[in-house]
Motif scaffolding. Structure first.
Motif, short mmCIF file in Angstrom:
data_model
loop_
_atom_site.label_atom_id
_atom_site.label_comp_id
_atom_site.label_asym_id
_atom_site.label_seq_id
_atom_site.Cartn_x
_atom_site.Cartn_y
_atom_site.Cartn_z
N ASN A 168 0.84 -1.20 0.00
CA ASN A 168 0.00 0.00 0.00
C ASN A 168 0.86 1.23 0.00
OD1 ASN A 168 -1.74 2.21 1.09
ND2 ASN A 168 -3.23 0.57 1.00
N SER A 169 0.57 2.13 -0.93
CA SER A 169 1.40 3.32 -1.09
C SER A 169 1.00 4.45 -0.17
CB SER A 169 1.36 3.81 -2.53
OG SER A 169 0.05 4.25 -2.85
N MET A 207 14.86 0.40 5.80
CA MET A 207 15.48 -0.91 6.07
C MET A 207 14.50 -1.78 6.84
SD MET A 207 19.50 0.01 6.76
CE MET A 207 20.04 -1.69 6.45
N TYR A 208 14.63 -3.09 6.65
CA TYR A 208 13.65 -4.04 7.18
C TYR A 208 14.36 -5.27 7.73
CZ TYR A 208 10.82 -1.38 3.80
OH TYR A 208 10.22 -0.37 3.08
N TRP A 209 13.76 -5.89 8.73
CA TRP A 209 14.17 -7.21 9.20
C TRP A 209 12.98 -8.16 9.08
CZ3 TRP A 209 18.63 -9.47 9.83
CH2 TRP A 209 19.76 -8.72 10.15
N TYR A 210 13.22 -9.31 8.45
CA TYR A 210 12.20 -10.35 8.30
C TYR A 210 12.74 -11.65 8.89
CZ TYR A 210 10.14 -7.54 4.44
OH TYR A 210 9.58 -6.55 3.67
N ARG A 211 11.83 -12.57 9.22
CA ARG A 211 12.20 -13.92 9.53
C ARG A 211 11.44 -14.87 8.62
NH1 ARG A 211 10.46 -16.08 15.35
NH2 ARG A 211 10.72 -18.07 14.26
N THR A 250 12.86 4.23 -1.42
CA THR A 250 11.66 4.87 -0.87
C THR A 250 10.67 3.79 -0.51
OG1 THR A 250 10.52 5.07 -2.99
CG2 THR A 250 12.01 6.87 -2.37
N HIS A 251 9.53 4.18 0.05
CA HIS A 251 8.66 3.16 0.64
C HIS A 251 7.97 2.27 -0.38
CE1 HIS A 251 6.09 6.71 0.06
NE2 HIS A 251 5.10 5.88 -0.12
#
Lengths: 112, 112
Positions: A92-93, B32-36, B96-97
């Motif tokens: 979703n933007s 930045m993101y952290w996933y499992r 960007t997002h």
């Protein structure tokens, strides 16, 4: 969050086109459609994304239905290196809390 | 061009131990993101950051803490490791997002 539905697995032959379907009947007007793929023992890799119009890049094409309730990732000529799990994701933007929610994806097997 | 680098690649911990996973990106990305990722499952978002000095909770934040003191680094901490945190951890960054996320190769963490 809007969800996507993909087949658990698909099979293709090398050098043939592959059409990977995705249903997203609850998609909202601001949701982008993203496709990622994950090869064994690797992190996900971006493939393509779009909002309303069909999109093409060097890896694949994305065909988006007119009502946006479904889309299809097209690999024009499958190779053995295309064997992976393919994820169709809605993002979703609206706002800065833009997140991608990964489902289980479609496991694509490519036969030589 | 290194992209997204995760360290360590593998680690075995005992229940109750603490550790920090490091993610570094050289693309000057804001997000930045952290996933499992657990066996047979898609990725689940733990925490994310929309810029230096910011962090936010994702889908499964309990038992984890994060810090983004420098734009290029995003740290994931486990204060008291539990067997349920055995997983493969992926870090990602984005310009960007709604732009594509670039993933690292993952950290395989086992907690005995």
């Amino acid at each position: 969050d809007a969800k996507t539905t993909q087949p658990n697995s698909m099979e293709s032959n090398e050098e043939e086109p592959v059409h990977l379907p995705c249903n997203h009947s609850t998609i909202s007007g601001t949701d982008y459609i993203h496709w990622y793929r994950q090869l064994p023992s690797q992190g996900p890799e971006y493939v393509i994304h779009g909002l309303t119009s069909n999109v093409n890049n060097r890896m694949a094409s994305l065909a988006i239905a007119e009502d946006r309730k479904s889309s299809t990732l097209i690999l024009h000529r499958a190779t053995l290196r295309d064997a992976a799990v393919y994820y169709c994701i809605l993002g979703n933007s609206g706002g800065s809390n833009y997140k991608l929610t990964f489902g289980k994806g479609t496991l694509l097997t490519v036969n030589p | 061009n290194a992209g997204v680098t995760q360290t360590p690649k593998f680690r075995v911990l005992k229940t109750g131990q603490s550790m920090t996973l490091l993610c570094a990106q050289d693309m000057n990305h804001e997000y930045m993101y952290w996933y499992r990722q657990d066996p047979g499952m898609g990725l689940r978002l733990i925490h994310y950051s929309v810029g230096e000095g910011t962090t936010a909770k994702g889908e499964v934040p309990d038992g984890y803490n994060v810090s983004r003191l420098k734009k290029q680094n995003f740290l994931l901490g486990l204060e008291s490791a539990a067997p349920s945190q055995t997983s493969v951890y992926f870090c990602a960054s984005a310009d960007t997002h709604h732009q594509p996320q670039h993933f690292g190769d993952g950290t395989r963490l086992s907690i005995l």
